[in-house]
Design a protein around this motif. Structure first.
Motif, PDB file in Angstrom:
ATOM      1  N   PRO A  96      -7.955  72.367   6.962  1.00  9.80           N
ATOM      2  CA  PRO A  96      -7.374  71.253   7.715  1.00  9.80           C
ATOM      3  C   PRO A  96      -7.578  69.897   7.031  1.00  9.80           C
ATOM      4  O   PRO A  96      -8.592  69.657   6.381  1.00  9.80           O
ATOM      5  CB  PRO A  96      -8.119  71.310   9.054  1.00  9.80           C
ATOM      6  CG  PRO A  96      -8.498  72.747   9.196  1.00  9.80           C
ATOM      7  CD  PRO A  96      -8.835  73.204   7.805  1.00  9.80           C
TER       8      PRO A  96
ATOM      9  N   ARG B 190      -7.425  65.613   7.726  1.00  7.52           N
ATOM     10  CA  ARG B 190      -7.579  64.651   8.825  1.00  7.52           C
ATOM     11  C   ARG B 190      -6.875  63.341   8.505  1.00  7.52           C
ATOM     12  O   ARG B 190      -7.011  62.813   7.410  1.00  7.52           O
ATOM     13  CB  ARG B 190      -9.059  64.388   9.095  1.00  7.52           C
ATOM     14  CG  ARG B 190      -9.817  65.606   9.625  1.00  7.52           C
ATOM     15  CD  ARG B 190     -11.225  65.223  10.022  1.00  7.52           C
ATOM     16  NE  ARG B 190     -11.983  64.697   8.893  1.00  7.52           N
ATOM     17  CZ  ARG B 190     -13.041  63.901   9.018  1.00  7.52           C
ATOM     18  NH1 ARG B 190     -13.456  63.501  10.207  1.00  7.52           N
ATOM     19  NH2 ARG B 190     -13.690  63.499   7.952  1.00  7.52           N
TER      20      ARG B 190
ATOM     21  N   ILE C 252      -6.932  59.543   9.698  1.00  2.76           N
ATOM     22  CA  ILE C 252      -7.757  58.583  10.430  1.00  2.76           C
ATOM     23  C   ILE C 252      -6.912  57.363  10.772  1.00  2.76           C
ATOM     24  O   ILE C 252      -6.412  56.671   9.885  1.00  2.76           O
ATOM     25  CB  ILE C 252      -8.995  58.163   9.611  1.00  2.76           C
ATOM     26  CG1 ILE C 252      -9.765  59.399   9.122  1.00  2.76           C
ATOM     27  CG2 ILE C 252      -9.886  57.250  10.433  1.00  2.76           C
ATOM     28  CD1 ILE C 252     -10.238  60.318  10.225  1.00  2.76           C
TER      29      ILE C 252
ATOM     30  N   ALA D 117       1.947  63.727  10.702  1.00  6.08           N
ATOM     31  CA  ALA D 117       0.970  64.816  10.667  1.00  6.08           C
ATOM     32  C   ALA D 117       1.623  66.145  11.047  1.00  6.08           C
ATOM     33  O   ALA D 117       1.349  67.187  10.438  1.00  6.08           O
ATOM     34  CB  ALA D 117      -0.193  64.512  11.604  1.00  6.08           C
TER      35      ALA D 117
ATOM     36  N   SER E 127       1.871  69.285   8.516  1.00 11.95           N
ATOM     37  CA  SER E 127       1.268  70.546   8.932  1.00 11.95           C
ATOM     38  C   SER E 127       2.246  71.701   8.718  1.00 11.95           C
ATOM     39  O   SER E 127       1.863  72.784   8.253  1.00 11.95           O
ATOM     40  CB  SER E 127       0.840  70.468  10.398  1.00 11.95           C
ATOM     41  OG  SER E 127       0.207  71.670  10.804  1.00 11.95           O
TER      42      SER E 127
ATOM     43  N   VAL F 233      -3.033  69.338  10.413  1.00  9.15           N
ATOM     44  CA  VAL F 233      -3.299  67.942  10.062  1.00  9.15           C
ATOM     45  C   VAL F 233      -3.725  67.263  11.356  1.00  9.15           C
ATOM     46  O   VAL F 233      -2.916  67.073  12.271  1.00  9.15           O
ATOM     47  CB  VAL F 233      -2.069  67.253   9.453  1.00  9.15           C
ATOM     48  CG1 VAL F 233      -2.395  65.793   9.124  1.00  9.15           C
ATOM     49  CG2 VAL F 233      -1.615  67.987   8.194  1.00  9.15           C
ATOM     50  N   LEU F 234      -4.993  66.932  11.460  1.00 10.47           N
ATOM     51  CA  LEU F 234      -5.591  66.438  12.692  1.00 10.47           C
ATOM     52  C   LEU F 234      -5.641  64.912  12.700  1.00 10.47           C
ATOM     53  O   LEU F 234      -6.079  64.304  11.720  1.00 10.47           O
ATOM     54  CB  LEU F 234      -7.006  67.008  12.838  1.00 10.47           C
ATOM     55  CG  LEU F 234      -7.122  68.528  12.639  1.00 10.47           C
ATOM     56  CD1 LEU F 234      -8.580  68.952  12.670  1.00 10.47           C
ATOM     57  CD2 LEU F 234      -6.318  69.268  13.686  1.00 10.47           C
TER      58      LEU F 234
ATOM     59  N   GLU G 184      -7.265  61.524  14.097  1.00 16.57           N
ATOM     60  CA  GLU G 184      -8.462  61.007  14.753  1.00 16.57           C
ATOM     61  C   GLU G 184      -8.349  59.484  14.848  1.00 16.57           C
ATOM     62  O   GLU G 184      -8.049  58.821  13.856  1.00 16.57           O
ATOM     63  CB  GLU G 184      -9.714  61.380  13.958  1.00 16.57           C
ATOM     64  CG  GLU G 184      -9.958  62.872  13.853  1.00 16.57           C
ATOM     65  CD  GLU G 184     -11.220  63.198  13.079  1.00 16.57           C
ATOM     66  OE1 GLU G 184     -12.071  62.288  12.914  1.00 16.57           O
ATOM     67  OE2 GLU G 184     -11.355  64.343  12.624  1.00 16.57           O
TER      68      GLU G 184
ATOM     69  N   GLN H 228     -16.558  59.544   3.613  1.00 15.92           N
ATOM     70  CA  GLN H 228     -16.208  60.950   3.495  1.00 15.92           C
ATOM     71  C   GLN H 228     -15.991  61.330   2.029  1.00 15.92           C
ATOM     72  O   GLN H 228     -15.739  60.477   1.184  1.00 15.92           O
ATOM     73  CB  GLN H 228     -14.929  61.242   4.295  1.00 15.92           C
ATOM     74  CG  GLN H 228     -14.944  60.729   5.721  1.00 15.92           C
ATOM     75  CD  GLN H 228     -16.176  61.165   6.489  1.00 15.92           C
ATOM     76  OE1 GLN H 228     -16.469  62.354   6.597  1.00 15.92           O
ATOM     77  NE2 GLN H 228     -16.906  60.183   7.033  1.00 15.92           N
TER      78      GLN H 228
ATOM     79  N   TYR I 189      -8.912  65.257   1.733  1.00 22.80           N
ATOM     80  CA  TYR I 189      -8.827  65.887   3.049  1.00 22.80           C
ATOM     81  C   TYR I 189      -9.068  64.902   4.188  1.00 22.80           C
ATOM     82  O   TYR I 189      -8.937  65.265   5.354  1.00 22.80           O
ATOM     83  CB  TYR I 189      -9.812  67.061   3.139  1.00 22.80           C
ATOM     84  CG  TYR I 189      -9.339  68.266   2.360  1.00 22.80           C
ATOM     85  CD1 TYR I 189      -8.546  69.235   2.957  1.00 22.80           C
ATOM     86  CD2 TYR I 189      -9.653  68.408   1.014  1.00 22.80           C
ATOM     87  CE1 TYR I 189      -8.094  70.338   2.247  1.00 22.80           C
ATOM     88  CE2 TYR I 189      -9.215  69.505   0.281  1.00 22.80           C
ATOM     89  CZ  TYR I 189      -8.423  70.458   0.900  1.00 22.80           C
ATOM     90  OH  TYR I 189      -7.967  71.547   0.183  1.00 22.80           O
ATOM     91  N   THR I 190      -9.427  63.672   3.874  1.00 24.46           N
ATOM     92  CA  THR I 190      -9.543  62.609   4.867  1.00 24.46           C
ATOM     93  C   THR I 190      -8.638  61.474   4.418  1.00 24.46           C
ATOM     94  O   THR I 190      -8.884  60.839   3.394  1.00 24.46           O
ATOM     95  CB  THR I 190     -10.988  62.102   5.007  1.00 24.46           C
ATOM     96  OG1 THR I 190     -11.843  63.208   5.325  1.00 24.46           O
ATOM     97  CG2 THR I 190     -11.085  61.064   6.113  1.00 24.46           C
TER      98      THR I 190
END
Length: 224
Positions: A29, A31, A33, A50, A54, A61-62, A64, A81, A86-87
């Protein structure tokens, strides 16, 4: 003054000179932000992008939300991070251009510490008034604000929407008084509820409410 007319949304990653994407990226996954509260224009765009990524990547793809300090909270979090892609920071002018000007003592440099990936959205900035407002044009509002103090809401101190009100004060001698909210959504709630007469917003999140008739006097944030 182009910065005050459109909200540009882009994505960026923490910069690490030796980093290169693996051939099988992403294999877990990713992320996103977002430096603002849920429900605002940037959040909406981030979730749309996202979802598409995905589908393309076959990986979640989360999104936050980490609001605060004109994007500095989210920026500092991303820099803590691993710089492995990935972030991903969903940034705006506030987080990567304005924040450093307002807070010179930031622990990071947006230009040095982030690598831009791509521009994903632009949205006009707009001025909205309450349904019961006597103002039908921006000129009427500006003329009145030259003679009396008028509070206006924005997503927060240092946001582009905040700076629009201050820009009007500088250019036209108005007396707009800033009221900071934690995002566009709570500001719009107060506008509709009659608790604040004006909100400086952007089309992505505020436009649908205006077009639906909750605010029949929505006007572009530029004097007639």
């Amino acid at each position: 003054m182009n910065f005050a007319k459109r909200l540009a949304v882009f994505i960026a990653i923490a910069l690490f000179p030796a980093f290169a994407f693996a051939a099988n990226f992403p294999d877990r996954p990713v992320r996103f932000i977002v430096p603002f509260t849920p429900g605002g224009g940037v959040d909406i765009v981030a979730r749309l992008v996202a979802g598409k990524l995905s589908e393309m990547w076959g990986q979640p793809v989360l999104v936050e939300n980490k609001p605060g300090a004109v994007g500095a909270v989210a920026s500092e979090y991303v820099l803590q991070q691993p710089a492995d892609g990935y972030t991903i920071m969903v940034g705006v002018a506030g987080s990567h251009a304005i924040a450093k000007q307002l807070k010179p003592d930031l622990d990071y440099d947006p230009m040095r510490d982030f690598a831009g990936v791509t521009l994903i959205s632009e949205s006009p900035l707009i001025c909205l008034v309450a349904p019961s407002s006597p103002f039908h044009t921006m000129k009427e509002l500006v003329d009145y604000a030259k003679t009396a103090a008028v509070p206006f809401g924005s997503p927060g101190v240092g946001s582009q929407m905040h700076l629009i009100g201050e820009m009007f004060n500088l250019l036209y001698g108005t007396k707009f008084q800033h009221v900071a909210y934690r995002g566009v959504a709570p500001a719009m709630q107060d506008l509709i509820g009659g608790h604040i007469p004006i909100v400086m917003g952007e089309m992505g999140s505020s436009g649908p409410i205006a077009c639906a008739g909750a605010d029949r006097h929505a006007t572009q944030s530029e004097p007639a």
